[in-house]
Scaffold this active site. Structure first.
Site, PDB file in Angstrom:
ATOM      1  N   VAL A  15       0.841  -1.213   0.000  1.00 28.59           N
ATOM      2  CA  VAL A  15       0.000   0.000   0.000  1.00 28.59           C
ATOM      3  C   VAL A  15       0.874   1.260   0.000  1.00 28.59           C
ATOM      4  O   VAL A  15       0.381   2.369   0.165  1.00 28.59           O
ATOM      5  CB  VAL A  15      -0.967  -0.014   1.211  1.00 28.59           C
ATOM      6  CG1 VAL A  15      -1.982  -1.143   1.065  1.00 28.59           C
ATOM      7  CG2 VAL A  15      -0.225  -0.147   2.542  1.00 28.59           C
TER       8      VAL A  15
ATOM      9  N   HIS B  43      -4.241  -4.266  -3.039  1.00 33.56           N
ATOM     10  CA  HIS B  43      -4.749  -4.018  -1.684  1.00 33.56           C
ATOM     11  C   HIS B  43      -4.867  -2.532  -1.389  1.00 33.56           C
ATOM     12  O   HIS B  43      -4.843  -2.130  -0.218  1.00 33.56           O
ATOM     13  CB  HIS B  43      -3.839  -4.709  -0.662  1.00 33.56           C
ATOM     14  CG  HIS B  43      -3.876  -6.212  -0.770  1.00 33.56           C
ATOM     15  ND1 HIS B  43      -2.924  -7.032  -0.232  1.00 33.56           N
ATOM     16  CD2 HIS B  43      -4.761  -7.038  -1.388  1.00 33.56           C
ATOM     17  CE1 HIS B  43      -3.230  -8.297  -0.488  1.00 33.56           C
ATOM     18  NE2 HIS B  43      -4.328  -8.323  -1.199  1.00 33.56           N
TER      19      HIS B  43
ATOM     20  N   CYS C 278     -14.065   8.626   2.231  1.00 28.05           N
ATOM     21  CA  CYS C 278     -15.106   8.648   3.259  1.00 28.05           C
ATOM     22  C   CYS C 278     -15.680   7.242   3.437  1.00 28.05           C
ATOM     23  O   CYS C 278     -16.033   6.576   2.457  1.00 28.05           O
ATOM     24  CB  CYS C 278     -16.235   9.595   2.848  1.00 28.05           C
ATOM     25  SG  CYS C 278     -17.635   9.533   3.995  1.00 28.05           S
TER      26      CYS C 278
ATOM     27  N   SER D 148       4.805 -13.644   1.470  1.00 29.67           N
ATOM     28  CA  SER D 148       4.675 -14.945   2.146  1.00 29.67           C
ATOM     29  C   SER D 148       3.684 -15.824   1.399  1.00 29.67           C
ATOM     30  O   SER D 148       3.574 -17.016   1.668  1.00 29.67           O
ATOM     31  CB  SER D 148       4.195 -14.726   3.589  1.00 29.67           C
ATOM     32  OG  SER D 148       3.003 -13.941   3.582  1.00 29.67           O
TER      33      SER D 148
ATOM     34  N   ALA E 200      15.508  -9.002  -1.760  1.00 33.74           N
ATOM     35  CA  ALA E 200      14.995  -8.558  -3.059  1.00 33.74           C
ATOM     36  C   ALA E 200      15.952  -7.610  -3.772  1.00 33.74           C
ATOM     37  O   ALA E 200      16.183  -7.743  -4.985  1.00 33.74           O
ATOM     38  CB  ALA E 200      13.643  -7.875  -2.850  1.00 33.74           C
TER      39      ALA E 200
HETATM   40  N1  APR Z   1      13.572  -9.254   0.373  1.00 31.27           N
HETATM   41  C1  APR Z   1      12.609 -10.121  -0.047  1.00 31.27           C
HETATM   42  N2  APR Z   1      11.679 -10.665   0.785  1.00 31.27           N
HETATM   43  C2  APR Z   1      11.747 -10.317   2.083  1.00 31.27           C
HETATM   44  C3  APR Z   1      12.713  -9.422   2.595  1.00 31.27           C
HETATM   45  C4  APR Z   1      13.649  -8.886   1.681  1.00 31.27           C
HETATM   46  N3  APR Z   1      14.620  -8.031   2.064  1.00 31.27           N
HETATM   47  N4  APR Z   1      12.503  -9.294   3.937  1.00 31.27           N
HETATM   48  C5  APR Z   1      11.437 -10.065   4.246  1.00 31.27           C
HETATM   49  N5  APR Z   1      10.993 -10.691   3.136  1.00 31.27           N
HETATM   50  C6  APR Z   1       9.865 -11.616   2.988  1.00 31.27           C
HETATM   51  C7  APR Z   1       9.540 -12.423   4.225  1.00 31.27           C
HETATM   52  O1  APR Z   1      10.344 -13.602   4.297  1.00 31.27           O
HETATM   53  C8  APR Z   1       8.072 -12.758   3.956  1.00 31.27           C
HETATM   54  O2  APR Z   1       7.985 -13.968   3.210  1.00 31.27           O
HETATM   55  O3  APR Z   1       8.724 -10.851   2.739  1.00 31.27           O
HETATM   56  C9  APR Z   1       7.582 -11.600   3.092  1.00 31.27           C
HETATM   57  C10 APR Z   1       6.613 -10.674   3.804  1.00 31.27           C
HETATM   58  O4  APR Z   1       5.463 -11.408   4.099  1.00 31.27           O
HETATM   59  P1  APR Z   1       4.214 -10.693   4.797  1.00 31.27           P
HETATM   60  O5  APR Z   1       4.689  -9.870   5.933  1.00 31.27           O
HETATM   61  O6  APR Z   1       3.188 -11.763   4.994  1.00 31.27           O
HETATM   62  O7  APR Z   1       3.704  -9.651   3.698  1.00 31.27           O
HETATM   63  P2  APR Z   1       2.873  -9.954   2.391  1.00 31.27           P
HETATM   64  O8  APR Z   1       3.223 -11.301   1.808  1.00 31.27           O
HETATM   65  O9  APR Z   1       3.038  -8.800   1.506  1.00 31.27           O
HETATM   66  O10 APR Z   1       1.363  -9.988   2.919  1.00 31.27           O
HETATM   67  C11 APR Z   1       0.385 -10.047   1.902  1.00 31.27           C
HETATM   68  O11 APR Z   1      -1.363  -9.800   3.451  1.00 31.27           O
HETATM   69  O12 APR Z   1      -1.933  -9.025   5.368  1.00 31.27           O
HETATM   70  C12 APR Z   1      -2.143  -8.819   4.056  1.00 31.27           C
HETATM   71  O13 APR Z   1      -2.696  -6.842   2.954  1.00 31.27           O
HETATM   72  C13 APR Z   1      -1.650  -7.481   3.624  1.00 31.27           C
HETATM   73  O14 APR Z   1      -0.626  -6.998   1.501  1.00 31.27           O
HETATM   74  C14 APR Z   1      -0.525  -7.801   2.650  1.00 31.27           C
HETATM   75  C15 APR Z   1      -0.793  -9.246   2.304  1.00 31.27           C
END
Ligand code: APR
Length: 255
Positions: A102, A118, A126, A196, A237
Site C-alpha cells: 500500500v 490491496h 469517506c 509470504s 529482493a
Molecule cells: N527481500 C525479499 N523478501 C523479504 C525481505 C527482503 N529483504 N525481507 C522479508 N521478506 C519476505 C519475508 O520472508 C516474507 O515472506 O517478505 C515476506 C513478507 O510477508 P508478509 O509480511 O506476509 O507480507 P505480504 O506477503 O506482503 O502480505 C500479503 O497480506 O496481510 C495482508 O494486505 C496485507 O498486503 C498484505 C498481504
C-alpha cells in the site's frame, strides 16, 4: 534455475509480471506485514487491526496506525529492488507490476501503471459516501511508537475518512484484480518478490501464471516450499533483482 538461465528467460520474455509483497519494501525500512508490531500496537495482530470492525470499534487507534505507516512510507526511499524493477521495464517488451503493498515506492522508483491489489495509503476516502479525501502530510512529530489520531471527517457528509486500503474481509478493487489476473494468465515470466504467499486471492496469481506455462520465480531470503515446477532465488529482493538485471542486460544497453 540459476541466475544466468533466468537472465536468459528474461531476455527472451515478451511479457513479464512482477508481483510484490511487503518484503520488496523491507529494505526501505518499511516493516513487513507480519513483522511484530511495535509501540502502541505491539499487542495487536495486524490481521485483526486491518479490518472494518477494528476501525469502527476504535477509529482513532486504527487511523493513528495508518498515519504512522503513511509517515514511514513518506520518510522512506525506494530500494534496489524497486529501482531494478523500474529499470527492467526498459528492457522487456511489456512489464506489469502487481503489488500487494500500500506504499508508493514502486511509483517513486519510476514504475508506471502499478496495480495495487490491496489499495494505497495515499487514497483515503469517506467510509460512508466513498468520496476521495486529500490528506495533508502527516505531522513529522508523530511519536515513534505511534499514537491515536482522530480520523478527519468527510467535507460533504461528515462521515469518518478511512484508509484507502483493502481490509481483511473486503473485496479487492475489481479493476485491479481483473487486470492483475489477466497479466498473470498471459505472461511468460512471473517474478514473485517478497511475499509470504498466504493471503488470497492475491496468492492465486503465481499459480495462474504457472498453470499457463509461465516461468515462475520466488525471490525471498526465507526459503519456503514451492512446487517442483517453480523456481526460488533465496536472498533479499534488492540484491537478487540488481544481480538478475545486471546478468540479463548489462551488455545489452537500453536501445
Ligand atoms: N527481500 C525479499 N523478501 C523479504 C525481505 C527482503 N529483504 N525481507 C522479508 N521478506 C519476505 C519475508 O520472508 C516474507 O515472506 O517478505 C515476506 C513478507 O510477508 P508478509 O509480511 O506476509 O507480507 P505480504 O506477503 O506482503 O502480505 C500479503 O497480506 O496481510 C495482508 O494486505 C496485507 O498486503 C498484505 C498481504
Amino acid at each position: 534455475m540459476t541466475i544466468s538461465s533466468l537472465a536468459e528467460r528474461l531476455r527472451e520474455a515478451q511479457h513479464v509480471v512482477v508481483f510484490t509483497g511487503a518484503g520488496a519494501s523491507a529494505e526501505s525500512g518499511i516493516p513487513t506485514f507480519r513483522d511484530a508490531l511495535s509501540g502502541l500496537w505491539d499487542k495487536f495482530d495486524p490481521a485483526h487491526l486491518a479490518t472494518p470492525e477494528a476501525f469502527r470499534a476504535d477509529p482513532s487507534l486504527s487511523w493513528g496506525w495508518y498515519e504512522w505507516r503513511r509517515l514511514k512510507v513518506i520518510q522512506a526511499q525506494p530500494n534496489g529492488a524497486h529501482l531494478a524493477i523500474a529499470e527492467l521495464a526498459k528492457h522487456v517488451p511489456k512489464l506489469t507490476v502487481v503489488t500487494q503493498n500500500v506504499d508508493d515506492l514502486h511509483e517513486r522508483a519510476g514504475s508506471q501503471d502499478v496495480i495495487h491489489l490491496h489499495g494505497s495509503l495515499h487514497s483515503p476516502r469517506c467510509i460512508d459516501c466513498g468520496r476521495a479525501h486529500t490528506l495533508p502530510l502527516p505531522s513529522d512529530a508523530l511519536p515513534e511508537g505511534g499514537c491515536r489520531i482522530e480520523p478527519p471527517r468527510c467535507t460533504v457528509c461528515n462521515g469518518y475518512v478511512r484508509p484507502g486500503v483493502v481490509w481483511f474481509g473486503e473485496m479487492l478493487p475489481e479493476g485491479s484484480w481483473s487486470v492483475g489476473l489477466a497479466a498473470a494468465e498471459r505472461c511468460d515470466v512471473f517474478l514473485s518478490i517478497g511475499t509470504s504467499g498466504i493471503v488470497y486471492p492475491a496468492a492465486e496469481l503465481p499459480l495462474r501464471a504457472l498453470g499457463q506455462g509461465a516461468t515462475v520465480v520466488h525471490v525471498n531470503p526465507v526459503r519456503f516450499d514451492v512446487s517442483s515446477q517453480e523456481h526460488f532465488l533465496e536472498g533479499p529482493a534488492s540484491v537478487m533483482m540488481q544481480t538478475l538485471l545486471h546478468e540479463a542486460f548489462s551488455d545489452h544497453p537500453v536501445s
